[in-house]
Design an enzyme around this catalytic site. Structure first.
Site, PDB file in Angstrom:
ATOM      1  N   ASP A 265       0.866  -1.188   0.000  1.00  0.00           N
ATOM      2  CA  ASP A 265       0.000   0.000   0.000  1.00  0.00           C
ATOM      3  C   ASP A 265       0.897   1.232   0.000  1.00  0.00           C
ATOM      4  O   ASP A 265       0.717   2.137   0.783  1.00  0.00           O
ATOM      5  CB  ASP A 265      -0.948  -0.002   1.201  1.00  0.00           C
ATOM      6  CG  ASP A 265      -0.221   0.049   2.538  1.00  0.00           C
ATOM      7  OD1 ASP A 265       0.960  -0.371   2.602  1.00  0.00           O
ATOM      8  OD2 ASP A 265      -0.805   0.508   3.542  1.00  0.00           O
TER       9      ASP A 265
ATOM     10  N   ASP B  83       7.006   1.758   2.773  1.00  0.00           N
ATOM     11  CA  ASP B  83       6.922   0.758   1.702  1.00  0.00           C
ATOM     12  C   ASP B  83       7.944   1.074   0.613  1.00  0.00           C
ATOM     13  O   ASP B  83       8.604   0.170   0.084  1.00  0.00           O
ATOM     14  CB  ASP B  83       5.537   0.754   1.051  1.00  0.00           C
ATOM     15  CG  ASP B  83       4.398   0.476   2.006  1.00  0.00           C
ATOM     16  OD1 ASP B  83       3.760  -0.579   1.885  1.00  0.00           O
ATOM     17  OD2 ASP B  83       4.129   1.350   2.858  1.00  0.00           O
TER      18      ASP B  83
END
Length: 326
Positions: free
Chosen positions: A11, A16
């Site tokens: 996501d 990330d």
């Protein structure tokens, strides 16, 4: 050196992005594809963020697939602004207007099933966001987990301490049903980096400054997307995390990625059955560890506990030396 094959389900927020770059920099890792889901931002923003990271790292040939836009059950929850409304700190002005043309037409879940079937027992799956795509995959193909080599998850909690609710961690709270399904039905070797594990193995803010001040495209990109984000503000995060864990720089998703790349990064773990709570107003989405075998479950997962910070630091530092010739 034989390549480790991996699919990254993300996501894509700032942490990330850091984890993806860590995988791209690892010399023995081959990223087969990146599947996107909602979480830190809308799935459309997530797709754009992943494409941006790949472009910065000159790895634009890695396929990107759009996946789940919301949880398995119920309406979409309000998205977090932890990393800004777009997931990357709201500092990117020149976004690619043609991004949709660069996303694969195949749905993320279909791509996940196909890539794993084509490489039976060879693919690791690293899940960095809500587990919706994974839950849908096992519903479409109940044998999907058996075809995986192993699974690495960033999410959940060990002690009932929450970061978005009283008792729940963000990724699991965003889709508790999917977290429950994955931890009940994925019987492949499973390794989990919880919120407490990440926060208890923090790095110094001095290290963060050294990390982002490297003179490379990836480091300059990371410095930019963290520049106005309160989650990367030393004073704000010292005040916020003092309650449980004390101050420090935490790249949450990078802990799961580091464990995939080099298992020796994890120096201590708890092997036990777990279950995600789906009921109640305070505990929904909380992960419970069954260390006394009350659930009578045969499947155990590896819950990470202690980290070799020297090795973890090197993986982070190397991740921002991109782009590399590969």
């Amino acid at each position: 050196m034989a390549n480790k094959l991996v699919i990254i389900d993300t996501d894509c927020g700032i942490d990330d992005a850091q984890a993806i770059m860590m995988a791209l920099a690892a010399p023995d890792v081959q990223v087969l594809g990146i599947t996107c889901c909602f979480g830190n931002a809308s799935v459309e923003n997530v797709c754009q963020n992943v494409l941006m990271v790949l472009s910065i790292c000159e790895r634009g040939k890695i396929p990107v697939f759009q996946g789940s836009a919301g949880p398995l059950v119920g309406a979409n929850k309000e998205l977090s602004d932890h990393f800004g409304s777009d997931g990357l700190g709201d500092v990117i002005e020149d976004k690619d207007p043609l991004w949709k043309e660069k996303i694969q037409r195949e749905h993320a879940v279909d791509a996940m099933l196909r890539l794993v079937s084509e490489n039976h027992k060879q693919v690791s799956l690293v899940a960095l966001g809500p587990l919706t795509n994974l839950a849908l995959a096992v519903r479409l193909d109940p044998l999907f987990p058996e075809k995986l080599k192993d699974l690495f998850i960033m999410g959940g909690n060990m002690e009932g301490k929450g970061n978005v609710t009283l008792c729940g961690e963000f990724n699991f709270v965003m889709d508790p049903e999917s977290a429950y399904i994955v931890l009940e039905e994925f019987l492949c070797p499973t390794h989990l980096a919880s919120w407490e594990y990440s926060c208890r193995n923090t790095l110094t803010w001095e290290f963060f400054e050294e990390l982002t001040n490297q003179d490379t495209p990836a480091a300059r990109f990371m410095k930019k997307i963290t520049s106005k984000c309160w989650a990367y503000s030393k004073s704000a995060m010292m005040n916020k995390r003092d309650v449980y864990f004390g101050p420090g720089f935490v790249s949450y998703d990078s802990y799961a990625m580091a464990a995939f790349i080099d298992s020796s990064v994890v120096t201590q773990s708890i092997d036990c059955a777990v279950r995600v709570e789906l009921q109640g107003t305070m505990c929904r989405g909380m992960m419970a560890l069954d260390q006394t075998n009350q659930l009578k479950k045969s499947h155990r997962i590896c819950v990470m506990n202690k980290c070799d910070l020297a090795k973890f630091s090197r993986l982070l530092m190397d991740s921002l030396k991109l782009p590399l010739n590969k």
